[in-house]
Design a protein around this motif. Structure first.
Motif: not given
Length: 304
Positions: A130-137
């Motif tokens: 998964x690309x984590x950019x969308x999970x770090x606000x």
């Protein structure tokens, strides 16, 4: 893909966002994490002396010896809709929901688990990238130029994977993706920063990667990437393919071309010995158990 999109827009004289290169945005994710939380990670392994070299040698040997074969098939939009409907029917009354990709991922995990035929008590893992950019606000912008990938690894015994209905396995996939939280990403970043500070970063590998030859099937979902929208001045592509992958049990989900919009092309790296098993017609039937027989796409085989 962001580079290809920008290059495509450049060819057509269109504007595009210039990429950001500030590595400090990633390092800053570790700042709020306590120092004692940086000593261990569920998703990364600090390899012992020689273990990483042995793993790399195994990958190189697999590549040179053509240990894996690429197997490709395609699922139509109607087939995917039937698959999701079956999964949701299994979950009726539970208030749980799964996506089309969850259902397809669960179906592939079950079929490949049956192909592996490991003992009932063996632990089966599913590596979900998964690309984590969308999970770090918003801490890391969408135009950041870098590899912002994390993973989770839901698991169950081989017997459970074979016996549980599609909806329950799809729900496990959904729960696996849901493990990607801001706290998880910050802890992983803190762990990697700590290994860098200690001079051990080159010995670190994702645990999922180390287990790819053993109990893990890795799913990389590219189905929403705009492969068929790219235009470098000679129209858009009519087909997208992937190179042969050296490590077994890697699965790539890609969108289908415009004339088959809404489906999924699935590319699988399978050990050559088991690829021969897949040539039996019964395995095409397993992969396409949710298709009208007239629309089922055959399995096609690459090297080996």
């Amino acid at each position: 893909m962001r580079f290809l999109e920008s290059w495509s827009r450049e060819h057509r004289g269109l504007g595009y966002a210039k990429p950001g290169h500030d590595r400090g945005l990633i390092d800053a994710l570790a700042d709020p994490v306590a120092r004692d939380a940086r000593s261990d990670s569920a998703h990364f392994t600090v390899t012992r002396r020689g273990r990483k070299s042995a793993f790399v040698a195994r990958v190189l040997f697999s590549s040179i010896a053509n240990v894996t074969t690429m197997v490709t098939t395609s699922f139509t939009a109607a087939e995917l809709a039937a698959m999701k409907s079956a999964a949701m029917a299994d979950l009726a009354g539970t208030k749980r929901w799964v996506s089309t990709n969850d259902a397809l991922t669960a179906h592939l995990w079950k079929v490949l688990g049956a192909l592996r035929a490991r003992p009932d008590t063996s632990q089966e893992r599913l590596g979900l990238l998964a690309d984590f950019r969308s999970f770090v606000g918003g801490a890391v912008p969408d135009d950041y130029w870098g590899n912002t990938v994390t993973n989770t690894r839901p698991g169950m015994s081989a017997a459970e994977l074979r016996s549980r209905p599609l909806g329950e396995v799809a729900s496990a996939v959904r729960s696996g993706y849901a493990e990607n939280t801001e706290e998880k990403i910050r802890q992983e970043t803190a762990f990697l920063c700590a290994q860098y500070e200690a001079g051990r970063l080159k010995r670190v590998l994702p645990t999922m990667t180390l287990d790819k030859f053993e109990n893990t099937i890795v799913i990389n979902n590219w189905s929403k990437l705009p492969f068929y929208d790219l235009d470098f001045g000679q129209d858009t592509p009519f087909w997208y393919d992937v190179p042969a992958l050296p490590t077994p049990w890697t699965v790539l989900l890609a969108p289908t071309p415009a004339d088959r919009a809404g489906g999924r092309d699935v590319h699988m790296a399978v050990p050559r010995a088991l690829a021969r098993t897949l040539r039996e017609p019964s395995w095409t039937d397993r992969f396409h158990a949710y298709a009208d027989s007239a629309e089922a796409y055959p399995l096609t085989f690459g090297n080996g």
